[in-house]
Write an enzyme that holds these catalytic residues in place. Structure first.
Site, PDB file in Angstrom:
ATOM      1  N   HIS A  89       0.832  -1.207   0.000  1.00  0.00           N
ATOM      2  CA  HIS A  89       0.000   0.000   0.000  1.00  0.00           C
ATOM      3  C   HIS A  89       0.867   1.259   0.000  1.00  0.00           C
ATOM      4  CE1 HIS A  89       0.510   0.740   4.391  1.00  0.00           C
ATOM      5  NE2 HIS A  89       0.424  -0.561   4.531  1.00  0.00           N
ATOM      6  N   ASP A  91      -0.398   4.377   1.086  1.00  0.00           N
ATOM      7  CA  ASP A  91      -0.763   5.318   2.145  1.00  0.00           C
ATOM      8  C   ASP A  91      -0.046   4.964   3.443  1.00  0.00           C
ATOM      9  OD1 ASP A  91      -2.314   2.937   2.281  1.00  0.00           O
ATOM     10  OD2 ASP A  91      -3.832   3.935   3.503  1.00  0.00           O
ATOM     11  N   ASP A 121       6.357   0.642   7.108  1.00  0.00           N
ATOM     12  CA  ASP A 121       4.941   0.369   6.815  1.00  0.00           C
ATOM     13  C   ASP A 121       4.403   1.357   5.782  1.00  0.00           C
ATOM     14  OD1 ASP A 121       2.331  -0.529   6.866  1.00  0.00           O
ATOM     15  OD2 ASP A 121       1.812   0.559   8.687  1.00  0.00           O
ATOM     16  N   GLU A 155      -5.181   1.384   2.441  1.00  0.00           N
ATOM     17  CA  GLU A 155      -5.050   0.220   3.321  1.00  0.00           C
ATOM     18  C   GLU A 155      -5.155   0.619   4.782  1.00  0.00           C
ATOM     19  OE1 GLU A 155      -3.235  -2.857   5.853  1.00  0.00           O
ATOM     20  OE2 GLU A 155      -2.606  -0.763   5.603  1.00  0.00           O
ATOM     21  N   GLU A 156      -4.716   1.840   5.110  1.00  0.00           N
ATOM     22  CA  GLU A 156      -4.706   2.269   6.512  1.00  0.00           C
ATOM     23  C   GLU A 156      -6.076   2.710   7.021  1.00  0.00           C
ATOM     24  OE1 GLU A 156      -2.440   1.644   8.408  1.00  0.00           O
ATOM     25  OE2 GLU A 156      -0.499   1.684   7.402  1.00  0.00           O
TER      26      GLU A 156
END
Length: 446
Positions: A89, A91, A121, A155-156
């Site tokens: 991802h 974001d 991440d 995704e977050e």
């Protein structure tokens, strides 16, 4: 397997590029504050341009303006082999610069370390995959099976603008994919001096974000009120927060416990009815951190909303709870919430995604394990279940079995778990190089 003419590893330029790409992507602020407040398009365009430079044909897709995803396919040499999805991802979670040693969106490279939000991440993995793809293009490498690259938005938060949108509306792009790899696995975990573990994700707890609503009688704050919505909500929240969920061992957690115990010379039978899991976790020492959050469901109150003035009792109060459900324990979770909230508080799923499990006795898991241990012969790869969730949940709708595999090597004292969504997130350059080598080897031979 790769042919004898396949280059032994990534070229030197890939090792330079992964650092530059990680730094560049960090500098593109893609903070996801939830509720649609994010814009991944600049990062997506950055990735797409570099994929196109390598001869690939990336597709940019949006459900909402600025919420951009990138998908590209690398053709394999065996058209009969199932395709592999590699996804990451774009974001990140927000970061407060006042709390950081360096600015979280500086992408600064200092003393052999890349700093910034997304360093673990997961802009590091995004950069590693990009560097490997470009290295293959320069070297003329083709993998055995088709590899589909997906760089996702959102995704977050809910993934509605990202992997959910792709799985629901663009399934054709993932045709033939049976398995996938992504974040939160194959990072070094220093269980004790001289013991480095690499947990490979083979399961995820389900997401159960809850909204609790208590209703009562509005009134003056000076009056007796036995139908106070805030009181009712507070009581339910306290019960939920204090609840001790029963231990439930899934297949992946059983495998993790067995292997972690064996590494310490402890023989266990995870099917034994008298197995004392709490005692076993104590014996595992620091390694217990890899499993202790996934031996049961969980429910943590996180937000409260009520009232508008101190001397007014509101007629409604709302709370949010971050719940997580083990595979096979979803019905138990719902029944328990009914009991804990009681008759005066209603609850509903604010956001829900299914739990996942992937086989740890599969050829794929064996290849993932071998790839990590090839580049750290003293390390040991072990299966584990992620306490949270990833885009693998959404891609599972397409029949894709997901594994957590974004390899990175960290020195003792640099705790991956604390860096994840934490302050001063950072990644060593050597750790990025390790990841590129592992991914290059695995993806060639997957």
């Amino acid at each position: 397997m790769a042919s004898s003419t396949t280059p032994a590893g990534p070229d030197a330029r890939a090792l330079d590029e992964v650092v530059a790409f990680t730094s560049d992507l960090i500098r593109i602020d893609t903070s996801n504050r939830g509720g649609g407040d994010c814009r991944e398009r600049p990062a997506a365009e950055y990735v797409a341009e570099r994929l196109a430079d390598s001869g690939l044909e990336p597709t940019l897709l949006e459900r909402s303006p600025g919420r951009t995803n990138v998908v590209a396919r690398i053709p394999g040499t065996d058209p009969t082999a199932p395709a592999l999805l590699v996804h990451g991802h774009l974001d990140v979670v927000p970061a407060d610069p006042s709390e950081w040693t360096v600015h979280p969106f500086s992408g600064e490279v200092r003393d052999g370390v890349v700093w910034g939000r997304g360093a673990v991440d997961m802009k590091n993995m995004d950069a590693m995959v990009l560097a490997v793809a470009r290295s293959w293009a320069r070297q003329g490498v083709r993998p055995r099976r088709d590899i589909v690259l997906a760089y996702t938005a959102d995704e977050e938060d809910s993934a509605e603008d990202g992997s959910g949108f792709l799985a629901d509306r663009h399934a054709v792009l993932f045709e033939g994919c049976t398995e996938g790899i992504s974040e939160s696995g194959a990072y070094s975990f220093h269980a004790q001096p001289g013991t480095t573990l690499y947990p490979i994700g083979a399961g995820e707890r389900g997401t159960a974000w809850l909204r609790l609503t208590a209703r009562g009688r509005a009134g003056h704050g000076s009056k007796v009120n036995d139908a106070n919505a805030v009181t009712r909500l507070a009581a339910a929240v306290a019960r939920i927060g204090a609840h001790e969920w029963p231990i439930r061992l899934t297949a992946t957690v059983r495998a993790a416990l067995t292997e972690l115990a064996a590494l310490q010379g402890i023989e266990i039978d995870t099917a034994a009815p008298d197995l004392d899991v709490r005692l076993l976790l104590d014996k595992l020492g620091p390694a217990a951190a890899l499993v202790e959050a996934t031996v049961r469901n969980s429910s943590n109150p996180t937000m409260l909303q009520a009232g508008y003035k101190c001397n007014v009792i509101p007629g409604q109060a709302v709370a949010y709870v971050d719940g997580r459900m083990l595979p096979g324990a979803e019905d138990e979770f719902a029944a328990t919430l009914d009991e804990l909230t009681g008759p005066d508080v209603d609850w509903e799923f604010h956001h829900r995604e299914i739990p996942l499990e992937a086989p740890v006795d599969s050829p794929t898991f064996a290849k993932l394990r071998a790839a990590v241990e090839r580049f750290d012969p003293d390390g040991r790869a072990v299966p584990f279940t992620m306490s949270g969730g990833t885009d693998a949940k959404q891609f599972s709708r397409l029949g894709i079995t997901g594994y957590g595999f974004s390899p990175v090597k960290l020195p003792p004292g640099l705790d991956y778990g604390r860096l994840f969504h934490g302050v001063d997130e950072r990644i060593p350059v050597d750790g990025l190089h390790f990841g590129v080598r592992v991914l290059d080897h695995y993806l060639k031979n997957a």
